[in-house]
Write an enzyme that holds these catalytic residues in place. Structure first.
Site, PDB file in Angstrom:
ATOM      1  N   GLY A  13      -4.342  -4.147  12.774  1.00 56.02           N
ATOM      2  CA  GLY A  13      -4.490  -3.359  12.269  1.00 56.02           C
ATOM      3  C   GLY A  13      -4.502  -4.103  10.945  1.00 56.02           C
ATOM      4  CB  SER A  19      -5.916  -4.820   5.917  1.00 52.06           C
ATOM      5  OG  SER A  19      -6.397  -4.149   5.823  1.00 52.06           O
ATOM      6  CB  ILE A  92      -0.438  -0.733  13.569  1.00 47.55           C
ATOM      7  CG1 ILE A  92      -1.170  -1.468  13.769  1.00 47.55           C
ATOM      8  CG2 ILE A  92       0.391   0.290  13.480  1.00 47.55           C
ATOM      9  CD1 ILE A  92      -1.847  -1.438  15.477  1.00 47.55           C
ATOM     10  CE1 TYR A 156       7.917   0.421   3.756  1.00 49.43           C
ATOM     11  CE2 TYR A 156      10.269   0.195   4.657  1.00 49.43           C
ATOM     12  CZ  TYR A 156       8.965   0.330   4.918  1.00 49.43           C
ATOM     13  OH  TYR A 156       8.354  -0.614   5.642  1.00 49.43           O
ATOM     14  CE  LYS A 163       7.163  -1.775   8.125  1.00 46.97           C
ATOM     15  NZ  LYS A 163       5.828  -1.922   9.392  1.00 46.97           N
ATOM     16  CB  ILE A 192       1.061  -7.053  -0.268  1.00 45.93           C
ATOM     17  CG1 ILE A 192       1.457  -8.409  -0.505  1.00 45.93           C
ATOM     18  CG2 ILE A 192      -0.885  -7.830  -0.687  1.00 45.93           C
ATOM     19  CD1 ILE A 192       1.232  -9.529   0.813  1.00 45.93           C
ATOM     20  CE  LYS A 193      -2.926  -1.027  -5.762  1.00 43.51           C
ATOM     21  NZ  LYS A 193      -3.877  -1.112  -7.805  1.00 43.51           N
ATOM     22  CB  ALA A 196      -0.798   0.843   3.726  1.00 41.54           C
TER      23      ALA A 196
HETATM   24  P1  NAD Z   1      -3.181  -1.605   5.635  1.00 40.36           P
HETATM   25  O1  NAD Z   1      -3.298  -0.231   4.920  1.00 40.36           O
HETATM   26  O2  NAD Z   1      -4.454  -2.858   5.286  1.00 40.36           O
HETATM   27  O3  NAD Z   1      -2.366  -1.667   7.363  1.00 40.36           O
HETATM   28  C1  NAD Z   1      -1.910  -0.722   7.582  1.00 40.36           C
HETATM   29  C2  NAD Z   1      -3.022  -0.876   9.126  1.00 40.36           C
HETATM   30  O4  NAD Z   1      -1.890   0.296  10.139  1.00 40.36           O
HETATM   31  C3  NAD Z   1      -3.896   0.222   9.115  1.00 40.36           C
HETATM   32  O5  NAD Z   1      -5.330  -1.338   9.066  1.00 40.36           O
HETATM   33  C4  NAD Z   1      -3.719   1.449  10.377  1.00 40.36           C
HETATM   34  O6  NAD Z   1      -5.011   1.444  10.866  1.00 40.36           O
HETATM   35  C5  NAD Z   1      -2.987   1.008  10.518  1.00 40.36           C
HETATM   36  N1  NAD Z   1      -2.530   1.850  11.698  1.00 40.36           N
HETATM   37  C6  NAD Z   1      -1.394   3.186  10.775  1.00 40.36           C
HETATM   38  N2  NAD Z   1      -1.540   3.855  11.620  1.00 40.36           N
HETATM   39  C7  NAD Z   1      -1.922   3.409  13.367  1.00 40.36           C
HETATM   40  C8  NAD Z   1      -2.134   4.127  14.745  1.00 40.36           C
HETATM   41  N3  NAD Z   1      -1.683   4.878  15.106  1.00 40.36           N
HETATM   42  N4  NAD Z   1      -2.573   3.506  15.979  1.00 40.36           N
HETATM   43  C9  NAD Z   1      -3.646   1.897  15.198  1.00 40.36           C
HETATM   44  N5  NAD Z   1      -3.125   1.455  13.574  1.00 40.36           N
HETATM   45  C10 NAD Z   1      -2.926   1.959  12.902  1.00 40.36           C
HETATM   46  O7  NAD Z   1      -1.680  -1.460   5.002  1.00 40.36           O
HETATM   47  P2  NAD Z   1      -0.653  -3.048   5.473  1.00 40.36           P
HETATM   48  O8  NAD Z   1      -0.058  -3.572   3.183  1.00 40.36           O
HETATM   49  O9  NAD Z   1      -0.992  -4.751   5.100  1.00 40.36           O
HETATM   50  O10 NAD Z   1       0.217  -2.953   6.100  1.00 40.36           O
HETATM   51  C11 NAD Z   1       0.384  -3.778   7.392  1.00 40.36           C
HETATM   52  C12 NAD Z   1       1.979  -4.166   7.967  1.00 40.36           C
HETATM   53  O11 NAD Z   1       2.474  -4.594   6.528  1.00 40.36           O
HETATM   54  C13 NAD Z   1       2.313  -2.627   8.423  1.00 40.36           C
HETATM   55  O12 NAD Z   1       3.421  -3.004   9.419  1.00 40.36           O
HETATM   56  C14 NAD Z   1       3.614  -2.463   6.979  1.00 40.36           C
HETATM   57  O13 NAD Z   1       4.103  -1.649   6.798  1.00 40.36           O
HETATM   58  C15 NAD Z   1       2.953  -3.772   6.603  1.00 40.36           C
HETATM   59  N6  NAD Z   1       4.658  -4.249   4.946  1.00 40.36           N
HETATM   60  C16 NAD Z   1       3.342  -4.584   4.409  1.00 40.36           C
HETATM   61  C17 NAD Z   1       3.931  -4.822   3.208  1.00 40.36           C
HETATM   62  C18 NAD Z   1       2.989  -4.399   1.598  1.00 40.36           C
HETATM   63  O14 NAD Z   1       3.704  -4.924   0.791  1.00 40.36           O
HETATM   64  N7  NAD Z   1       2.091  -4.087   1.796  1.00 40.36           N
HETATM   65  C19 NAD Z   1       4.897  -4.720   3.346  1.00 40.36           C
HETATM   66  C20 NAD Z   1       5.542  -5.729   4.291  1.00 40.36           C
HETATM   67  C21 NAD Z   1       5.662  -5.236   5.698  1.00 40.36           C
HETATM   68  O1  0WE Z   2       5.586  -0.621   5.205  1.00 42.13           O
HETATM   69  C1  0WE Z   2       4.975  -0.610   3.825  1.00 42.13           C
HETATM   70  C2  0WE Z   2       3.663   0.800   3.731  1.00 42.13           C
HETATM   71  C3  0WE Z   2       3.852   1.796   5.024  1.00 42.13           C
HETATM   72  C4  0WE Z   2       3.132   2.454   4.545  1.00 42.13           C
HETATM   73  C5  0WE Z   2       2.293   3.147   3.926  1.00 42.13           C
HETATM   74  C6  0WE Z   2       1.917   4.465   4.141  1.00 42.13           C
HETATM   75  C7  0WE Z   2       0.950   5.145   3.016  1.00 42.13           C
HETATM   76  C8  0WE Z   2      -0.275   5.971   2.857  1.00 42.13           C
HETATM   77  C9  0WE Z   2       3.552   3.894   5.433  1.00 42.13           C
HETATM   78  N1  0WE Z   2       2.924   5.307   5.534  1.00 42.13           N
HETATM   79  C10 0WE Z   2       1.977   5.030   4.822  1.00 42.13           C
HETATM   80  N2  0WE Z   2       1.540   6.747   5.021  1.00 42.13           N
HETATM   81  C11 0WE Z   2       0.706   6.830   4.176  1.00 42.13           C
HETATM   82  O2  0WE Z   2       0.038   8.433   4.284  1.00 42.13           O
HETATM   83  N3  0WE Z   2       5.466  -1.039   2.245  1.00 42.13           N
HETATM   84  C12 0WE Z   2       6.520  -2.540   3.139  1.00 42.13           C
HETATM   85  C13 0WE Z   2       4.485  -1.008   1.855  1.00 42.13           C
HETATM   86  C14 0WE Z   2       5.713   0.073   0.237  1.00 42.13           C
HETATM   87  O3  0WE Z   2       5.807   1.024   1.045  1.00 42.13           O
HETATM   88  C15 0WE Z   2       6.544   1.621  -0.354  1.00 42.13           C
HETATM   89  C16 0WE Z   2       7.669   0.621  -0.283  1.00 42.13           C
HETATM   90  C17 0WE Z   2       6.518  -1.010   0.273  1.00 42.13           C
HETATM   91  C18 0WE Z   2       6.923  -2.108  -0.692  1.00 42.13           C
HETATM   92  C19 0WE Z   2       7.179   3.137  -0.272  1.00 42.13           C
HETATM   93  C20 0WE Z   2       8.467   3.329  -1.185  1.00 42.13           C
HETATM   94  C21 0WE Z   2       9.080   1.747  -1.866  1.00 42.13           C
HETATM   95  C22 0WE Z   2       8.255   1.078  -1.409  1.00 42.13           C
END
Ligand code: NAD
Ligand code: 0WE
Length: 262
Positions: A13, A19, A92, A156, A163, A192-193, A196
């Site tokens: 990921g 990330s 991921i 979402y 999830k 978290i910014k 994704a």
């Molecule tokens: P990020 O974009 O940095 O990481 C997402 C990762 O998913 C990327 O590294 C991407 O390469 C990987 N990915 C997507 N499709 C894939 C595939 N087909 N094969 C392999 N890898 C794949 O964003 P992040 O926010 O660090 O996300 C990491 C995890 O944390 C995710 O599961 C996300 O749902 C979860 N999450 C994010 C937040 C948030 O606000 N950013 C909050 C709670 C949970």
């Molecule tokens: O799990 C996530 C984001 C996951 C995600 C993000 C993207 C952006 C790019 C999944 N798929 C994609 N596809 C793309 O093309 N989070 C927990 C972060 C997140 O995403 C939201 C949130 C929060 C928080 C979307 C709507 C509302 C809240």
């Protein structure tokens, strides 16, 4: 001496320095773990290799979880360098961009449902299944979830059910692997910014809403999620499995917005 000294951790990921996976890798490295990383596709290879140097990681393998062969190849290749795997981090998540805007039913499609569940939920179980032969008998598996699994978070959308599936699957994997001493947990992180998240409309408002609604009156950082993951990956968490650990500044306990922020 860190509490992960001697442990080998595979972290998926990583896409950028922001990330959550990078925060986890840094925290685990700081506690003494040896790190291996995966990257999704050639676009990300250079970037992940650069991050790898900051983590003293020398094992960097491709992984697109949409491809069965890449999942099998990953653990076959890893097994040639590591006799055992102590920690597996699944960070991921993906849904087609159109599915993360507008109303739930308006943005819903069979393809969005299929892709989001496949990439965000099924993939964790697929990695657990493929890594079984390599996992140490006290290994720790960790995935990343979000409150949208249990409560309606506007926008979402289909990621919420995905999830929910991920969290349920986490419990079934925990029950399956528990007899071997292997623990399986999820971290439910506050917003978290990251890369994704950056592309999501209104994400800044989401951050400020989470901040004003949380007992700690702030957002969480990659470092804080990383430290929680390091704990779950360590023997300090030896009695914890099948759990969702919230790293969200307490946001999930609230039933209404605090009066001072309404
Ligand atoms: P990020 O974009 O940095 O990481 C997402 C990762 O998913 C990327 O590294 C991407 O390469 C990987 N990915 C997507 N499709 C894939 C595939 N087909 N094969 C392999 N890898 C794949 O964003 P992040 O926010 O660090 O996300 C990491 C995890 O944390 C995710 O599961 C996300 O749902 C979860 N999450 C994010 C937040 C948030 O606000 N950013 C909050 C709670 C949970
Ligand atoms: O799990 C996530 C984001 C996951 C995600 C993000 C993207 C952006 C790019 C999944 N798929 C994609 N596809 C793309 O093309 N989070 C927990 C972060 C997140 O995403 C939201 C949130 C929060 C928080 C979307 C709507 C509302 C809240």
């Amino acid at each position: 001496m860190g509490f992960l000294e001697g442990k080998k951790a595979l972290i998926t990921g990583l896409a950028s320095e922001r990330s959550i996976a990078y925060g986890i890798a840094q925290a685990m490295r700081a506690q003494g773990a040896e790190i291996a990383l995966t990257y999704q596709g050639d676009k990300l290879k250079d970037r992940v290799e650069k991050m790898a140097t900051t983590l003293d990681a020398t094992i960097i393998l491709p992984l697109d979880v949409a491809e069965d062969e890449q999942i099998d190849q990953l653990f076959e290749q890893l097994g040639q360098q590591w006799a055992q795997l102590d920690i597996l981090v699944h960070a991921i998540g993906f849904a087609p961009r159109e599915a993360l805007a507008g109303g739930y039913l308006d943005s819903l499609s069979r393809n969005a449902a299929s892709v989001s569940h496949d990439i965000s939920a099924y993939s964790f179980a697929a990695l657990a299944k493929a890594s079984r032969g390599l996992l140490a008998d006290n290994a720790s598996l960790i995935t990343l979830s979000y409150l949208g699994a249990e409560k309606v978070m506007p926008g979402y959308n289909i990621m919420g059910p995905a999830k929910a599936s991920l969290e349920s699957s986490m419990r079934f994997i925990a029950a399956d692997l528990g007899p071997r001493g292997i623990r399986v947990n999820a971290i439910s992180a506050g917003p978290i910014k990251t890369l994704a998240a950056a592309g999501i409309r209104g994400f800044r408002d989401m951050l400020s809403h989470a901040k004003s609604g949380a007992p700690l009156r702030r957002n969480v950082t990659q470092e804080e999620v990383g430290n929680a993951a390091a704990f779950l990956g360590s023997d300090l968490a030896s009695g914890i499995t099948g759990e969702v650990l919230y790293v969200d500044a307490g946001y999930h306990i609230m039933g209404a917005t605090p009066a001072d922020e309404a």
